[in-house]
Design a protein around this motif. Structure first.
Motif, PDB file in Angstrom:
ATOM      1  N   VAL A  21      54.450  -2.214   3.263  1.00 39.39           N
ATOM      2  CA  VAL A  21      54.910  -1.923   4.630  1.00 39.39           C
ATOM      3  C   VAL A  21      54.441  -3.003   5.606  1.00 39.39           C
ATOM      4  O   VAL A  21      53.263  -3.339   5.643  1.00 39.39           O
ATOM      5  CB  VAL A  21      54.417  -0.524   5.087  1.00 39.39           C
ATOM      6  CG1 VAL A  21      54.632  -0.330   6.586  1.00 39.39           C
ATOM      7  CG2 VAL A  21      55.136   0.573   4.305  1.00 39.39           C
ATOM      8  N   PHE A  23      55.017  -4.154   9.789  1.00 44.78           N
ATOM      9  CA  PHE A  23      55.588  -3.971  11.124  1.00 44.78           C
ATOM     10  C   PHE A  23      54.555  -4.400  12.154  1.00 44.78           C
ATOM     11  O   PHE A  23      53.366  -4.523  11.839  1.00 44.78           O
ATOM     12  CB  PHE A  23      56.036  -2.520  11.383  1.00 44.78           C
ATOM     13  CG  PHE A  23      54.938  -1.492  11.304  1.00 44.78           C
ATOM     14  CD1 PHE A  23      54.105  -1.249  12.378  1.00 44.78           C
ATOM     15  CD2 PHE A  23      54.749  -0.754  10.139  1.00 44.78           C
ATOM     16  CE1 PHE A  23      53.095  -0.297  12.310  1.00 44.78           C
ATOM     17  CE2 PHE A  23      53.734   0.198  10.052  1.00 44.78           C
ATOM     18  CZ  PHE A  23      52.904   0.427  11.137  1.00 44.78           C
ATOM     19  N   ILE A  25      53.415  -3.476  16.219  1.00 51.17           N
ATOM     20  CA  ILE A  25      53.596  -2.661  17.423  1.00 51.17           C
ATOM     21  C   ILE A  25      52.917  -3.392  18.576  1.00 51.17           C
ATOM     22  O   ILE A  25      51.727  -3.717  18.503  1.00 51.17           O
ATOM     23  CB  ILE A  25      53.008  -1.243  17.234  1.00 51.17           C
ATOM     24  CG1 ILE A  25      53.785  -0.488  16.147  1.00 51.17           C
ATOM     25  CG2 ILE A  25      53.048  -0.457  18.547  1.00 51.17           C
ATOM     26  CD1 ILE A  25      53.247   0.905  15.837  1.00 51.17           C
ATOM     27  N   VAL A  31      56.137   4.456  20.051  1.00 54.01           N
ATOM     28  CA  VAL A  31      56.767   4.428  18.726  1.00 54.01           C
ATOM     29  C   VAL A  31      56.634   5.789  18.060  1.00 54.01           C
ATOM     30  O   VAL A  31      55.555   6.384  18.069  1.00 54.01           O
ATOM     31  CB  VAL A  31      56.081   3.360  17.837  1.00 54.01           C
ATOM     32  CG1 VAL A  31      56.694   3.344  16.446  1.00 54.01           C
ATOM     33  CG2 VAL A  31      56.187   1.980  18.480  1.00 54.01           C
ATOM     34  N   ILE A  33      56.825   7.772  14.425  1.00 57.96           N
ATOM     35  CA  ILE A  33      56.889   7.612  12.973  1.00 57.96           C
ATOM     36  C   ILE A  33      57.413   8.920  12.398  1.00 57.96           C
ATOM     37  O   ILE A  33      56.847   9.989  12.658  1.00 57.96           O
ATOM     38  CB  ILE A  33      55.512   7.271  12.370  1.00 57.96           C
ATOM     39  CG1 ILE A  33      54.975   5.971  12.983  1.00 57.96           C
ATOM     40  CG2 ILE A  33      55.609   7.159  10.848  1.00 57.96           C
ATOM     41  CD1 ILE A  33      53.620   5.531  12.442  1.00 57.96           C
ATOM     42  N   LYS A  41      53.204   9.305   6.296  1.00 51.42           N
ATOM     43  CA  LYS A  41      53.012   9.083   7.741  1.00 51.42           C
ATOM     44  C   LYS A  41      51.532   9.144   8.136  1.00 51.42           C
ATOM     45  O   LYS A  41      51.032   8.257   8.833  1.00 51.42           O
ATOM     46  CB  LYS A  41      53.808  10.126   8.557  1.00 51.42           C
ATOM     47  CG  LYS A  41      55.288  10.163   8.230  1.00 51.42           C
ATOM     48  CD  LYS A  41      56.021  11.216   9.032  1.00 51.42           C
ATOM     49  CE  LYS A  41      55.592  12.647   8.752  1.00 51.42           C
ATOM     50  NZ  LYS A  41      55.865  13.113   7.382  1.00 51.42           N
ATOM     51  N   ARG A 204      61.156   3.445  20.039  1.00 48.90           N
ATOM     52  CA  ARG A 204      61.348   2.852  18.723  1.00 48.90           C
ATOM     53  C   ARG A 204      60.957   3.870  17.664  1.00 48.90           C
ATOM     54  O   ARG A 204      60.005   4.630  17.843  1.00 48.90           O
ATOM     55  CB  ARG A 204      60.444   1.633  18.636  1.00 48.90           C
ATOM     56  CG  ARG A 204      60.480   0.887  17.343  1.00 48.90           C
ATOM     57  CD  ARG A 204      59.656  -0.372  17.505  1.00 48.90           C
ATOM     58  NE  ARG A 204      59.324  -0.962  16.246  1.00 48.90           N
ATOM     59  CZ  ARG A 204      58.290  -1.770  16.053  1.00 48.90           C
ATOM     60  NH1 ARG A 204      57.483  -2.086  17.068  1.00 48.90           N
ATOM     61  NH2 ARG A 204      58.050  -2.290  14.884  1.00 48.90           N
ATOM     62  N   LEU A 206      60.083   4.413  13.505  1.00 48.76           N
ATOM     63  CA  LEU A 206      59.813   3.911  12.155  1.00 48.76           C
ATOM     64  C   LEU A 206      60.049   5.076  11.203  1.00 48.76           C
ATOM     65  O   LEU A 206      59.438   6.138  11.358  1.00 48.76           O
ATOM     66  CB  LEU A 206      58.366   3.420  12.019  1.00 48.76           C
ATOM     67  CG  LEU A 206      57.873   2.325  12.967  1.00 48.76           C
ATOM     68  CD1 LEU A 206      56.418   1.997  12.669  1.00 48.76           C
ATOM     69  CD2 LEU A 206      58.720   1.067  12.841  1.00 48.76           C
ATOM     70  N   LEU A 213      59.069   1.517   4.375  1.00 49.32           N
ATOM     71  CA  LEU A 213      59.692   1.542   5.698  1.00 49.32           C
ATOM     72  C   LEU A 213      61.201   1.437   5.517  1.00 49.32           C
ATOM     73  O   LEU A 213      61.713   0.434   5.019  1.00 49.32           O
ATOM     74  CB  LEU A 213      59.153   0.365   6.518  1.00 49.32           C
ATOM     75  CG  LEU A 213      59.453   0.363   8.002  1.00 49.32           C
ATOM     76  CD1 LEU A 213      58.913   1.614   8.679  1.00 49.32           C
ATOM     77  CD2 LEU A 213      58.851  -0.879   8.648  1.00 49.32           C
ATOM     78  N   ASP A 216      63.582   0.686  11.214  1.00 53.43           N
ATOM     79  CA  ASP A 216      62.742   0.281  12.338  1.00 53.43           C
ATOM     80  C   ASP A 216      63.685  -0.119  13.464  1.00 53.43           C
ATOM     81  O   ASP A 216      64.327  -1.174  13.399  1.00 53.43           O
ATOM     82  CB  ASP A 216      61.851  -0.905  11.909  1.00 53.43           C
ATOM     83  CG  ASP A 216      60.962  -1.415  13.049  1.00 53.43           C
ATOM     84  OD1 ASP A 216      61.120  -0.939  14.197  1.00 53.43           O
ATOM     85  OD2 ASP A 216      60.121  -2.286  12.780  1.00 53.43           O
TER      86      ASP A 216
END
Ligand SMILES: Nc1ncnc2c1ncn2[C@@H]1O[C@H](COP(=O)(O)OP(=O)(O)OP(=O)(O)O)[C@@H](O)[C@H]1O
Ligand SMILES: [Mg+2]
Length: 266
Positions: A21, A23, A25, A31, A33, A41, A204, A206, A213, A216
């Motif tokens: 994974v 990403f 932020i 965000v 999830i 998660k 956003r 995820l 993931l 996104d």
């Protein structure tokens, strides 16, 4: 500000739970999830805070690496956690002590404490409950106290792990309003949830499935492009209605605004 770079994690060797994974932020983002039960998660949340360490790859908060134990304390100071069950978070007997407890832990000077407690309780509209016993509060009030205890420590990011899922609609709305308000003030918010109505608050999303993931992007393209039922998630009511009515053309932005307004701060 927060970077996952090819992160892998397992609890038992050979059974990957987080699988490659990556990403980033940025500071100040909101965000969400999302993902099915057991998709990973909460594991991601614990990796963010360095409660768990990646088996491969890196997790960095600013330039601080969670794998570097010297930097972990600084990371903990920047990140607050609110969990699902407010009951589990209380240690002391009054609301004031609950907020003070965290401050004592991080050794805030005594003369600064009271002002921090008052400001934190004010931010969640619980200043009148200073002497109340946490266990006598409603679920929503308990979560607000839990949030105040974190705010008093002045983190840069708060992770809410299913923090609204045990609340009644009013309590949920209050907690979401607080998230919104904190976001408006520049705090980074990570909101883990099963409630698809709530992800419309986020900028956003995820999506995690089996530790990978899968998506996104922003909520509008999420509901346009992802078959959420495949991930044991439900479309928000307004989107369902929109699709049921089979309105022509792509989803209009107004359904999003419609739902957002439900959570807007008074
Ligand atoms: N302490 C642990 N030891 C072993 N396996 C674990 C542990 N914690 C979680 N797991 C497993 O890791 C996987 C991911 O769990 P995780 O709690 O991150 O999922 P989640 O997406 O937060 O689920 P939920 O929606 O139920 O909260 C699951 O298969 C879970 O059973
Ligand atoms: Mg979880």
């Amino acid at each position: 500000m927060l970077t996952f770079d090819h992160v892998e994690f397992y609890y038992k060797k050979g059974q990957p739970v987080i699988d490659g994974v990556s990403f980033t932020i940025q500071a100040g983002e909101f965000v969400s999830i999302v993902g099915a039960n057991g998709s990973g998660k909460s594991t991601v949340a614990k990796l963010i805070d360095g409660l768990l360490l990646p088996k491969k790859g890196t997790v960095k908060v600013h330039q601080l690496d969670t794998a570097n134990s010297d930097e972990l304390l600084k990371i903990h100071q920047q990140i607050g956690f609110v969990f699902q069950n407010p009951e589990d978070q209380f240690i002391t007997t009054t609301v004031m002590d609950e907020v003070l407890f965290g401050l004592q832990n991080i050794q805030v000077p005594r003369e600064e404490m009271r002002a921090r407690v008052d400001a934190a309780l004010h931010a969640v509209q619980m200043e009148e409950y200073l002497e109340a016993m946490p266990h006598q509060l409603s679920g929503g009030q308990k979560q607000r106290v839990a949030i105040a205890a974190i705010l008093a420590m002045r983190p840069q990011m708060i992770i809410f792990d299913e923090a609204t899922s045990m609340l009644d609609p009013q309590g949920r709305k209050q907690v979401l309003s607080i998230m919104h308000e904190l976001h408006n003030q520049g705090m980074t918010i990570v909101h883990i949830t099963h409630h698809m109505e709530e992800v419309l608050c986020a900028e956003r999303i995820l999506l995690i499935q089996e530790g990978r993931l899968q998506f996104d992007g922003d909520p509008l393209s999420f509901f346009e492009t992802v078959a959420v039922a495949d991930y044991q998630l439900q479309l928000p009511f307004a989107v369902r209605l929109h699709k049921t009515l089979q309105l022509e053309g792509p989803l209009a932005a107004d359904w999003k605004e419609g739902i957002r307004s439900q959570w807007s701060i008074n």
